[in-house]
Design a protein around this motif. Sequence first.
Motif, mmCIF file in Angstrom:
data_model
loop_
_atom_site.group_PDB
_atom_site.id
_atom_site.type_symbol
_atom_site.label_atom_id
_atom_site.label_comp_id
_atom_site.label_asym_id
_atom_site.label_seq_id
_atom_site.Cartn_x
_atom_site.Cartn_y
_atom_site.Cartn_z
ATOM 1 N N GLY A 245 11.460 51.840 -0.794
ATOM 2 C CA GLY A 245 12.517 51.858 -1.798
ATOM 3 C C GLY A 245 11.993 51.435 -3.158
ATOM 4 O O GLY A 245 10.798 51.469 -3.424
ATOM 5 N N THR A 246 12.919 51.021 -4.013
ATOM 6 C CA THR A 246 12.552 50.645 -5.377
ATOM 7 C C THR A 246 12.016 49.223 -5.411
ATOM 8 O O THR A 246 12.630 48.308 -4.864
ATOM 9 C CB THR A 246 13.777 50.748 -6.306
ATOM 10 O OG1 THR A 246 14.317 52.065 -6.200
ATOM 11 C CG2 THR A 246 13.391 50.471 -7.748
ATOM 12 N N ILE A 247 10.877 49.052 -6.080
ATOM 13 C CA ILE A 247 10.264 47.736 -6.243
ATOM 14 C C ILE A 247 10.384 47.357 -7.706
ATOM 15 O O ILE A 247 9.951 48.112 -8.584
ATOM 16 C CB ILE A 247 8.779 47.780 -5.829
ATOM 17 C CG1 ILE A 247 8.640 48.222 -4.370
ATOM 18 C CG2 ILE A 247 8.110 46.420 -6.054
ATOM 19 C CD1 ILE A 247 7.238 48.643 -3.993
ATOM 20 N N GLU A 248 10.988 46.215 -7.952
ATOM 21 C CA GLU A 248 11.074 45.688 -9.307
ATOM 22 C C GLU A 248 10.042 44.580 -9.443
ATOM 23 O O GLU A 248 10.072 43.604 -8.699
ATOM 24 C CB GLU A 248 12.479 45.163 -9.587
ATOM 25 C CG GLU A 248 13.522 46.270 -9.535
ATOM 26 C CD GLU A 248 14.947 45.797 -9.733
ATOM 27 O OE1 GLU A 248 15.795 46.656 -10.014
ATOM 28 O OE2 GLU A 248 15.219 44.579 -9.610
ATOM 29 N N LEU A 249 9.124 44.774 -10.371
ATOM 30 C CA LEU A 249 8.028 43.828 -10.583
ATOM 31 C C LEU A 249 8.225 43.118 -11.915
ATOM 32 O O LEU A 249 8.117 43.743 -12.973
ATOM 33 C CB LEU A 249 6.690 44.566 -10.609
ATOM 34 C CG LEU A 249 6.287 45.316 -9.345
ATOM 35 C CD1 LEU A 249 5.230 46.355 -9.658
ATOM 36 C CD2 LEU A 249 5.791 44.339 -8.299
ATOM 37 N N ILE A 250 8.523 41.837 -11.858
ATOM 38 C CA ILE A 250 8.642 41.037 -13.069
ATOM 39 C C ILE A 250 7.569 39.954 -13.003
ATOM 40 O O ILE A 250 7.442 39.256 -11.996
ATOM 41 C CB ILE A 250 10.046 40.419 -13.191
ATOM 42 C CG1 ILE A 250 11.094 41.543 -13.172
ATOM 43 C CG2 ILE A 250 10.162 39.581 -14.459
ATOM 44 C CD1 ILE A 250 12.510 41.069 -13.029
ATOM 45 N N ASN A 251 6.771 39.862 -14.060
ATOM 46 C CA ASN A 251 5.648 38.918 -14.130
ATOM 47 C C ASN A 251 4.729 39.023 -12.906
ATOM 48 O O ASN A 251 4.365 38.006 -12.301
ATOM 49 C CB ASN A 251 6.161 37.475 -14.274
ATOM 50 C CG ASN A 251 7.033 37.283 -15.495
ATOM 51 O OD1 ASN A 251 6.793 37.873 -16.538
ATOM 52 N ND2 ASN A 251 8.056 36.465 -15.373
ATOM 53 N N PRO A 252 4.324 40.249 -12.517
ATOM 54 C CA PRO A 252 3.490 40.384 -11.313
ATOM 55 C C PRO A 252 2.083 39.818 -11.494
ATOM 56 O O PRO A 252 1.532 39.852 -12.594
ATOM 57 C CB PRO A 252 3.431 41.894 -11.098
ATOM 58 C CG PRO A 252 3.588 42.467 -12.468
ATOM 59 C CD PRO A 252 4.534 41.527 -13.189
ATOM 60 N N LYS A 253 1.550 39.280 -10.377
ATOM 61 C CA LYS A 253 0.172 38.767 -10.347
ATOM 62 C C LYS A 253 -0.503 39.333 -9.109
ATOM 63 O O LYS A 253 0.050 39.270 -8.010
ATOM 64 C CB LYS A 253 0.168 37.238 -10.248
ATOM 65 C CG LYS A 253 0.673 36.518 -11.471
ATOM 66 C CD LYS A 253 0.532 35.004 -11.286
ATOM 67 C CE LYS A 253 1.048 34.237 -12.473
ATOM 68 N NZ LYS A 253 2.485 34.117 -12.544
ATOM 69 N N LEU A 254 -1.716 39.832 -9.279
ATOM 70 C CA LEU A 254 -2.501 40.336 -8.162
ATOM 71 C C LEU A 254 -3.139 39.151 -7.453
ATOM 72 O O LEU A 254 -3.894 38.397 -8.062
ATOM 73 C CB LEU A 254 -3.572 41.311 -8.670
ATOM 74 C CG LEU A 254 -4.435 41.987 -7.621
ATOM 75 C CD1 LEU A 254 -3.608 42.836 -6.674
ATOM 76 C CD2 LEU A 254 -5.496 42.842 -8.312
ATOM 77 N N LEU A 255 -2.812 38.963 -6.171
ATOM 78 C CA LEU A 255 -3.341 37.833 -5.404
ATOM 79 C C LEU A 255 -4.576 38.221 -4.599
ATOM 80 O O LEU A 255 -5.517 37.440 -4.490
ATOM 81 C CB LEU A 255 -2.273 37.295 -4.444
ATOM 82 C CG LEU A 255 -0.956 36.813 -5.063
ATOM 83 C CD1 LEU A 255 -0.014 36.365 -3.957
ATOM 84 C CD2 LEU A 255 -1.207 35.689 -6.058
ATOM 85 N N GLU A 256 -4.533 39.413 -4.015
ATOM 86 C CA GLU A 256 -5.642 39.871 -3.165
ATOM 87 C C GLU A 256 -5.783 41.372 -3.280
ATOM 88 O O GLU A 256 -4.805 42.071 -3.546
ATOM 89 C CB GLU A 256 -5.367 39.542 -1.687
ATOM 90 C CG GLU A 256 -5.298 38.075 -1.356
ATOM 91 C CD GLU A 256 -4.859 37.835 0.096
ATOM 92 O OE1 GLU A 256 -4.981 38.748 0.943
ATOM 93 O OE2 GLU A 256 -4.374 36.725 0.358
ATOM 94 N N MET A 257 -7.009 41.847 -3.060
ATOM 95 C CA MET A 257 -7.240 43.280 -2.971
ATOM 96 C C MET A 257 -8.382 43.535 -1.997
ATOM 97 O O MET A 257 -9.254 42.692 -1.838
ATOM 98 C CB MET A 257 -7.529 43.877 -4.344
ATOM 99 C CG MET A 257 -8.696 43.289 -5.069
ATOM 100 S SD MET A 257 -8.816 44.066 -6.693
ATOM 101 C CE MET A 257 -10.156 43.127 -7.381
ATOM 102 N N ASP A 258 -8.325 44.706 -1.356
ATOM 103 C CA ASP A 258 -9.330 45.014 -0.355
ATOM 104 C C ASP A 258 -9.504 46.526 -0.269
ATOM 105 O O ASP A 258 -8.560 47.291 -0.481
ATOM 106 C CB ASP A 258 -8.897 44.460 1.009
ATOM 107 C CG ASP A 258 -10.020 44.528 2.031
ATOM 108 O OD1 ASP A 258 -11.178 44.215 1.688
ATOM 109 O OD2 ASP A 258 -9.735 44.916 3.177
ATOM 110 N N GLY A 259 -10.705 46.945 0.074
ATOM 111 C CA GLY A 259 -10.976 48.359 0.279
ATOM 112 C C GLY A 259 -11.060 49.122 -1.029
ATOM 113 O O GLY A 259 -11.059 48.540 -2.112
ATOM 114 N N SER A 260 -11.119 50.433 -0.887
ATOM 115 C CA SER A 260 -11.258 51.288 -2.048
ATOM 116 C C SER A 260 -10.651 52.653 -1.754
ATOM 117 O O SER A 260 -10.693 53.130 -0.619
ATOM 118 C CB SER A 260 -12.746 51.433 -2.376
ATOM 119 O OG SER A 260 -12.907 52.278 -3.491
ATOM 120 N N GLN A 261 -10.073 53.244 -2.777
ATOM 121 C CA GLN A 261 -9.551 54.603 -2.670
ATOM 122 C C GLN A 261 -9.762 55.284 -4.014
ATOM 123 O O GLN A 261 -9.785 54.639 -5.060
ATOM 124 C CB GLN A 261 -8.065 54.596 -2.310
ATOM 125 C CG GLN A 261 -7.186 53.889 -3.332
ATOM 126 C CD GLN A 261 -5.710 54.124 -3.117
ATOM 127 O OE1 GLN A 261 -5.285 55.252 -2.911
ATOM 128 N NE2 GLN A 261 -4.929 53.052 -3.162
#
Length: 162
Positions: A68-84
């Motif tokens: 569904g719809t994601i509302e992002l206010i003041n988002p922060k990236l905590l983790e990331m993994d892999g590649s595309q």
Amino acid sequence: MAVKQIVMFPNEVLETPCETVTVFDKKLAKLLDDMYDTMIEFDGVGLAAPQIGISKRIAVVDIDDETGTIELINPKLLEMDGSQNGPEGCLSFPGLFGEVERPYTIKVEAQNRRGKKYTIVAEDFLARAILHEMDHLDGVLFTSKVTRYLEEEELEGVEAND
């Protein structure tokens, strides 16, 4: 429904880091609703506030799946993994598409329209869409990350607009 005008490149607001949202009120809720309507009207899968001329850390994402719809206010990236590596486009760059490398899986903390913090884990296309919008909030455009520009016919059946 209040559809806003999309800001086109070049425009300073698109390359300026956005301000943190500190007030969570009816005005913010209306802005989020207007951003959603604008994203749908222009056939996008995401929209960041600077794309309608507002330099605030606000974005909406909806890739038309069960999330569904994601509302992002003041988002922060905590983790990331892999590649595309995949195609991206941008409502502020009509008709321009390019391959962009991004993490496959991400974990992001953000606030909802009431200011409550939440965490979302996303992968594949949803992760790509969220990161594209988060880049907008930092004044970073997808064109700075393109490894190869794509012709329109290479995109048949591919969702690539934010």
